[in-house]
Design a protein around this motif. Sequence first.
Motif, mmCIF file in Angstrom:
data_model
loop_
_atom_site.group_PDB
_atom_site.id
_atom_site.type_symbol
_atom_site.label_atom_id
_atom_site.label_comp_id
_atom_site.label_asym_id
_atom_site.label_seq_id
_atom_site.Cartn_x
_atom_site.Cartn_y
_atom_site.Cartn_z
ATOM 1 N N ALA A 1 22.988 -19.040 103.931
ATOM 2 C CA ALA A 1 23.150 -19.759 102.672
ATOM 3 C C ALA A 1 21.909 -19.674 101.795
ATOM 4 C CB ALA A 1 23.493 -21.223 102.945
ATOM 5 N N MET A 2 21.021 -18.704 102.095
ATOM 6 C CA MET A 2 19.830 -18.483 101.291
ATOM 7 C C MET A 2 19.984 -17.197 100.493
ATOM 8 S SD MET A 2 17.868 -21.039 101.880
ATOM 9 C CE MET A 2 16.449 -20.406 100.986
ATOM 10 N N MET A 3 19.499 -17.217 99.267
ATOM 11 C CA MET A 3 19.507 -16.003 98.451
ATOM 12 C C MET A 3 18.402 -16.112 97.413
ATOM 13 S SD MET A 3 22.715 -16.510 95.847
ATOM 14 C CE MET A 3 23.796 -17.111 97.150
ATOM 15 N N SER A 4 18.047 -14.995 96.834
ATOM 16 C CA SER A 4 17.135 -14.989 95.693
ATOM 17 C C SER A 4 17.660 -14.003 94.669
ATOM 18 C CB SER A 4 15.706 -14.645 96.124
ATOM 19 O OG SER A 4 15.625 -13.343 96.659
ATOM 20 N N PHE A 5 17.270 -14.213 93.418
ATOM 21 C CA PHE A 5 17.690 -13.305 92.359
ATOM 22 C C PHE A 5 16.635 -13.294 91.261
ATOM 23 C CE2 PHE A 5 19.432 -17.432 91.254
ATOM 24 C CZ PHE A 5 19.272 -17.541 89.879
ATOM 25 N N ASP A 6 16.638 -12.228 90.471
ATOM 26 C CA ASP A 6 15.718 -12.098 89.349
ATOM 27 C C ASP A 6 16.486 -12.238 88.048
ATOM 28 O OD1 ASP A 6 13.726 -11.619 91.139
ATOM 29 O OD2 ASP A 6 13.256 -9.588 90.454
ATOM 30 N N ILE A 7 15.851 -12.876 87.064
ATOM 31 C CA ILE A 7 16.429 -12.929 85.724
ATOM 32 C C ILE A 7 15.591 -12.066 84.781
ATOM 33 C CG2 ILE A 7 17.434 -15.210 86.063
ATOM 34 C CD1 ILE A 7 15.090 -16.296 84.336
ATOM 35 N N ASP A 8 16.142 -11.820 83.619
ATOM 36 C CA ASP A 8 15.475 -10.942 82.657
ATOM 37 C C ASP A 8 14.480 -11.725 81.800
ATOM 38 O OD1 ASP A 8 17.218 -12.464 81.200
ATOM 39 O OD2 ASP A 8 18.140 -10.794 80.121
ATOM 40 N N GLY A 9 13.621 -12.491 82.454
ATOM 41 C CA GLY A 9 12.645 -13.289 81.726
ATOM 42 C C GLY A 9 11.297 -13.276 82.403
ATOM 43 N N ASP A 10 10.278 -13.810 81.709
ATOM 44 C CA ASP A 10 8.932 -13.834 82.258
ATOM 45 C C ASP A 10 8.723 -15.087 83.105
ATOM 46 O OD1 ASP A 10 8.729 -15.892 80.424
ATOM 47 O OD2 ASP A 10 7.385 -14.810 79.065
ATOM 48 N N PHE A 11 7.489 -15.317 83.510
ATOM 49 C CA PHE A 11 7.127 -16.444 84.368
ATOM 50 C C PHE A 11 7.599 -17.777 83.777
ATOM 51 C CE2 PHE A 11 4.157 -19.704 85.862
ATOM 52 C CZ PHE A 11 4.138 -19.487 87.239
ATOM 53 N N ASN A 12 7.332 -17.987 82.487
ATOM 54 C CA ASN A 12 7.667 -19.267 81.858
ATOM 55 C C ASN A 12 9.173 -19.437 81.676
ATOM 56 O OD1 ASN A 12 5.023 -20.247 81.637
ATOM 57 N ND2 ASN A 12 4.668 -19.062 79.764
ATOM 58 N N GLU A 13 9.878 -18.358 81.391
ATOM 59 C CA GLU A 13 11.331 -18.453 81.269
ATOM 60 C C GLU A 13 11.964 -18.784 82.617
ATOM 61 O OE1 GLU A 13 15.388 -18.145 79.990
ATOM 62 O OE2 GLU A 13 13.480 -18.885 79.178
ATOM 63 N N THR A 14 11.407 -18.209 83.681
ATOM 64 C CA THR A 14 11.905 -18.524 85.020
ATOM 65 C C THR A 14 11.657 -19.990 85.349
ATOM 66 O OG1 THR A 14 11.393 -16.257 85.677
ATOM 67 C CG2 THR A 14 11.832 -17.826 87.444
ATOM 68 N N LYS A 15 10.485 -20.492 84.983
ATOM 69 C CA LYS A 15 10.192 -21.915 85.184
ATOM 70 C C LYS A 15 11.184 -22.792 84.415
ATOM 71 C CE LYS A 15 6.159 -23.712 85.539
ATOM 72 N NZ LYS A 15 4.775 -24.181 85.325
#
Length: 379
Positions: A296-310
């Motif tokens: 039930a664990m996963m990770s993913f990336d979004i198309d944004g920088d450090f602050n957008e991810t925050k």
Amino acid sequence: MQFRTRAIHVGNEPCPQTGAVVPPIYLASTFVQHEAGVWREFDYSRSGNPTRSCFEETIAHLEGGYGAMAFGTGMAATSCVMAMLKSGDHVLAGSDIYGGTYRLLHKISNRAGIETTLADSTNLKAFAAAIKRNTKLVWIESPGNPQMSITDIAACAKIAHDAGALLGIDSTFATPVLTRPIELGADIVMHSATKYIGGHSDVMGGVLVANTEQLYKDLYFVANATGGIMSPFESYLCSRGLKTLELRVREQSKTAMLLAEWLESHPRVTKVRYPGLKSNPGHELASRQMDGGFGAMMSFDIDGDFNETKRVVGATKLFRLAVSLGAVESLIEQPASMSHASYDAADRAKHGITDGMIRLSVGLEAFEDLRDDLAQAIG
């Protein structure tokens, strides 16, 4: 007996005095002896406690090990393993590991003259090449944290044993429901019991399971000498957690699969790391090595920088912004600033822990509600 039956009954015999279905919690710190120098089963709760022993018996049985010992935290359990090493020894660890383990190896164990090398445990040829003459311990995670990499446990056991080293594995993400590393050749299995074993974000704990009597005795000696043991009440909570472990993990895994498939099609998501996806490089191995689910664990990336991810991780309403994992409520975090902030910046970049990475721990909420929560947060 099947796994879920053993989780309920092994180590949980009714109280012989009262008939209580749930074994009592023994809070005593010390135990009266019949004769000086002739010890009964329990003498002092650092060395052994009836409530802790119930939990240890159950988890050892579920993992297929010789014996188990329970600690105050997962890091206390991992530290016990490292404390068996001596100055001049070498640890070969996978590169996809928990930030706390990275910190222990690189900023604590190194003070005692213990050398560590991180290598990609999914590349078996390169991993084997990183073995040294003084390698005494190989340490892996599968699935890894936070890349969700899948490592061939049996192959790593052979690599370790051919070098005269032990294989230890942090199997927190998989739990014994999905993977039982001792059956695949591992010597030591570690769980942060804070996570799936406790399962409700209300207990701190760790556990080691050893595959042989001698290894159990060696680990027990360190555990007893250093004293980082699990308290009776936490032992009771972990025993209770094991009784519903399989039901929780399998349901959480089903929801995680649905979320991973949805995220993979999201226009703002650039990468999804979940072993259940056929696009995942570890999918075929996970299908063989994990028992009826992918966790039930996963990770993913979004198309944004450090602050957008925050911003995204702070915008969810059902997913709680918090470290830890494995509980009934879903959690979200940014590894670069939270669970893996202890990594040196260069090592984060080297091992793929990007500023845009988001890690999810999927709980027991309805898939549709979790999907909608992520959708409004990502935008």
